[in-house]
Design a protein around this motif. Structure first.
Motif, PDB file in Angstrom:
ATOM      1  N   GLU A 101      -8.287   8.630  -6.710  1.00 19.62           N
ATOM      2  CA  GLU A 101      -8.694   9.497  -7.821  1.00 19.62           C
ATOM      3  C   GLU A 101      -8.153   8.996  -9.153  1.00 19.62           C
ATOM      4  O   GLU A 101      -8.861   8.967 -10.161  1.00 19.62           O
ATOM      5  CB  GLU A 101      -8.228  10.920  -7.568  1.00 19.62           C
ATOM      6  CG  GLU A 101      -8.928  11.585  -6.384  1.00 19.62           C
ATOM      7  CD  GLU A 101      -8.447  13.013  -6.174  1.00 19.62           C
ATOM      8  OE1 GLU A 101      -7.598  13.455  -6.961  1.00 19.62           O
ATOM      9  OE2 GLU A 101      -8.936  13.663  -5.223  1.00 19.62           O
ATOM     10  N   LEU A 102      -6.876   8.566  -9.198  1.00 13.98           N
ATOM     11  CA  LEU A 102      -6.281   8.109 -10.460  1.00 13.98           C
ATOM     12  C   LEU A 102      -6.839   6.762 -10.893  1.00 13.98           C
ATOM     13  O   LEU A 102      -6.970   6.480 -12.082  1.00 13.98           O
ATOM     14  CB  LEU A 102      -4.767   8.032 -10.321  1.00 13.98           C
ATOM     15  CG  LEU A 102      -4.052   9.386 -10.187  1.00 13.98           C
ATOM     16  CD1 LEU A 102      -2.565   9.169 -10.015  1.00 13.98           C
ATOM     17  CD2 LEU A 102      -4.335  10.278 -11.392  1.00 13.98           C
ATOM     18  N   THR A 108      -2.454  10.815   2.110  1.00  9.72           N
ATOM     19  CA  THR A 108      -2.455  11.589   0.860  1.00  9.72           C
ATOM     20  C   THR A 108      -2.267  10.681  -0.337  1.00  9.72           C
ATOM     21  O   THR A 108      -2.916  10.840  -1.379  1.00  9.72           O
ATOM     22  CB  THR A 108      -1.353  12.648   0.904  1.00  9.72           C
ATOM     23  OG1 THR A 108      -1.526  13.479   2.054  1.00  9.72           O
ATOM     24  CG2 THR A 108      -1.389  13.519  -0.342  1.00  9.72           C
ATOM     25  N   MET A 109      -1.363   9.701  -0.250  1.00  7.39           N
ATOM     26  CA  MET A 109      -1.148   8.759  -1.343  1.00  7.39           C
ATOM     27  C   MET A 109      -2.408   7.954  -1.625  1.00  7.39           C
ATOM     28  O   MET A 109      -2.748   7.676  -2.783  1.00  7.39           O
ATOM     29  CB  MET A 109       0.017   7.834  -1.006  1.00  7.39           C
ATOM     30  CG  MET A 109       1.391   8.522  -1.107  1.00  7.39           C
ATOM     31  SD  MET A 109       2.761   7.381  -0.908  1.00  7.39           S
ATOM     32  CE  MET A 109       2.633   7.005   0.818  1.00  7.39           C
ATOM     33  N   PHE A 158      -2.271   1.749 -13.022  1.00 13.34           N
ATOM     34  CA  PHE A 158      -1.708   1.820 -11.666  1.00 13.34           C
ATOM     35  C   PHE A 158      -1.172   3.216 -11.441  1.00 13.34           C
ATOM     36  O   PHE A 158      -1.016   3.992 -12.375  1.00 13.34           O
ATOM     37  CB  PHE A 158      -0.611   0.763 -11.452  1.00 13.34           C
ATOM     38  CG  PHE A 158       0.547   0.868 -12.413  1.00 13.34           C
ATOM     39  CD1 PHE A 158       1.645   1.657 -12.102  1.00 13.34           C
ATOM     40  CD2 PHE A 158       0.527   0.164 -13.608  1.00 13.34           C
ATOM     41  CE1 PHE A 158       2.704   1.738 -13.004  1.00 13.34           C
ATOM     42  CE2 PHE A 158       1.590   0.264 -14.490  1.00 13.34           C
ATOM     43  CZ  PHE A 158       2.687   1.052 -14.197  1.00 13.34           C
ATOM     44  N   VAL A 159      -0.885   3.529 -10.207  1.00 11.89           N
ATOM     45  CA  VAL A 159      -0.504   4.883  -9.819  1.00 11.89           C
ATOM     46  C   VAL A 159       0.948   5.149 -10.204  1.00 11.89           C
ATOM     47  O   VAL A 159       1.835   4.344  -9.896  1.00 11.89           O
ATOM     48  CB  VAL A 159      -0.682   5.064  -8.303  1.00 11.89           C
ATOM     49  CG1 VAL A 159      -0.276   6.457  -7.890  1.00 11.89           C
ATOM     50  CG2 VAL A 159      -2.117   4.786  -7.915  1.00 11.89           C
ATOM     51  N   GLY A 187      -4.750  -1.343  -6.759  1.00 13.14           N
ATOM     52  CA  GLY A 187      -5.817  -1.797  -7.658  1.00 13.14           C
ATOM     53  C   GLY A 187      -5.281  -2.113  -9.020  1.00 13.14           C
ATOM     54  O   GLY A 187      -4.155  -1.725  -9.386  1.00 13.14           O
ATOM     55  N   GLY A 188      -6.047  -2.774  -9.820  1.00 16.02           N
ATOM     56  CA  GLY A 188      -5.619  -3.140 -11.176  1.00 16.02           C
ATOM     57  C   GLY A 188      -4.457  -4.116 -11.109  1.00 16.02           C
ATOM     58  O   GLY A 188      -4.316  -4.941 -10.226  1.00 16.02           O
ATOM     59  N   ASP A 189      -3.520  -3.972 -12.059  1.00 18.57           N
ATOM     60  CA  ASP A 189      -2.340  -4.827 -12.085  1.00 18.57           C
ATOM     61  C   ASP A 189      -1.118  -4.077 -11.617  1.00 18.57           C
ATOM     62  O   ASP A 189      -0.007  -4.309 -12.083  1.00 18.57           O
ATOM     63  CB  ASP A 189      -2.139  -5.378 -13.496  1.00 18.57           C
ATOM     64  CG  ASP A 189      -2.014  -4.237 -14.502  1.00 18.57           C
ATOM     65  OD1 ASP A 189      -2.244  -3.077 -14.079  1.00 18.57           O
ATOM     66  OD2 ASP A 189      -1.702  -4.491 -15.666  1.00 18.57           O
ATOM     67  N   MET A 190      -1.311  -3.103 -10.661  1.00 19.26           N
ATOM     68  CA  MET A 190      -0.179  -2.343 -10.134  1.00 19.26           C
ATOM     69  C   MET A 190       0.713  -3.275  -9.328  1.00 19.26           C
ATOM     70  O   MET A 190       0.241  -3.989  -8.446  1.00 19.26           O
ATOM     71  CB  MET A 190      -0.667  -1.184  -9.275  1.00 19.26           C
ATOM     72  CG  MET A 190      -1.424  -0.119 -10.044  1.00 19.26           C
ATOM     73  SD  MET A 190      -1.813   1.295  -9.003  1.00 19.26           S
ATOM     74  CE  MET A 190      -2.834   0.517  -7.802  1.00 19.26           C
ATOM     75  N   SER A 191       2.039  -3.210  -9.560  1.00 16.07           N
ATOM     76  CA  SER A 191       3.004  -4.003  -8.810  1.00 16.07           C
ATOM     77  C   SER A 191       3.645  -3.213  -7.687  1.00 16.07           C
ATOM     78  O   SER A 191       4.418  -3.751  -6.938  1.00 16.07           O
ATOM     79  CB  SER A 191       4.094  -4.543  -9.753  1.00 16.07           C
ATOM     80  OG  SER A 191       4.757  -3.464 -10.381  1.00 16.07           O
TER      81      SER A 191
END
Length: 287
Positions: free
Chosen positions: A247-248, A240-241, A256-257, A275-279
């Motif tokens: 989607e986000l 689910t996550m 980031f989420v 993805g992106g610069d999510m830590s």
């Protein structure tokens, strides 16, 4: 000498005229019968070529011995008492070897005297053996039956050779045609309802199979929860996550989420950067 030549020329001319008058020519496709004024019809048939006759005594009777077409129409009843109009086309010719007998009995218009009566008789007899629908379904058999009977009768009794026939047209009464149309409509409706029933049965089977599958799935989930604890719940949470993160991540101005979701706060290991610069999952979105 001049008188002798003139007399000889006249004699030759008279002889030639007499010879021409005593002879006759039969063209291809013709047959000739000689009628003698004293002895009647001669028994010989004369085919193409040059032949001799007695002028003023023998009369020439010409026959057409080529194939000739003729269309015969008759109205008769079928086995199931339906009236039908039939047009029959026949190809015939006289038997060249029996022209004197044919002329002596029926004359030069033998086809007018013979063919209609024989055709009507045999058509009525054959059509009465079949039902109305069979005349269309078994048209070839009907034609073969008519051809066989007519050929035998015309050759044996009338010295006429029948080469071929064709059922040009078969027309039924208005009541019968209306009944046939109603029957076809009823058959189409029956086929449609048959398809509807088959479709309903397939849907019923699909519902049963789906229910059996859901029951088997629920049993497998129950067994997994009983044997492995909350491992299945953790797997579902991760799936689910991942869906939410996908989607986000596609949304504009989201790097980031966010980690404030209810599903993301479920116990268990948190996934790494999506993805992106999510830590990590526990950060906040930056726009």
């Amino acid at each position: 000498m001049l008188r002798l030549a003139s007399g000889l020329g006249a004699l030759i001319a008279v002889g030639g005229f007499t010879a021409y008058g005593c002879g006759f020519v039969v063209r291809p496709g013709e047959g000739v019968v000689l009628y003698n004024r004293f002895f009647g019809v001669r028994d010989a048939s004369y085919t193409e070529g040059f032949h001799i006759r007695i002028p003023g005594v023998d009369e020439l009777k010409y026959f057409n011995v080529r194939l000739q077409p003729r269309v015969i129409t008759t109205t008769t009843g079928t086995k199931d008492l339906q009236m039908v109009n039939i047009r029959l086309r026949v190809l015939f010719r006289p038997d060249a070897a029996h022209l004197p007998e044919l002329y002596r009995t029926y004359g030069l218009d033998y086809d007018e005297r013979v063919l209609p009566s024989v055709s009507n008789e045999i058509l009525k007899a054959v059509v009465a053996e079949y039902q109305a629908e069979e005349l269309i379904v078994k048209r070839d058999l009907v034609s073969e039956r008519i051809l066989s009977l007519m050929k035998t009768k015309l050759r044996t009794d009338f010295r006429i050779e029948l080469m071929d026939i064709s059922l040009v047209d078969i027309q039924f009464g208005k009541d019968f045609m209306a009944a046939v149309e109603q029957k076809q409509v009823a058959q189409q409706e029956a086929e449609r309802f048959k398809f509807v029933v088959m479709e309903s049965e397939q849907r019923k089977k699909a519902v049963v199979i789906r229910a059996e599958g859901e029951a088997a799935s629920a049993k497998m989930i129950s067994d997994a929860l009983r044997e492995k604890g909350d491992g299945l719940l953790q797997l579902r949470a991760i799936e689910t996550m991942k869906d939410i993160a996908t989607e986000l991540a596609a949304a504009p101005h989201v790097n980031f989420v966010p980690g404030s979701g209810v599903l993301l706060n479920m116990p268990g290991p948190r996934p790494a950067v999506f993805g992106g610069d999510m830590s990590g999952i526990g950060g906040r979105a930056q726009k």
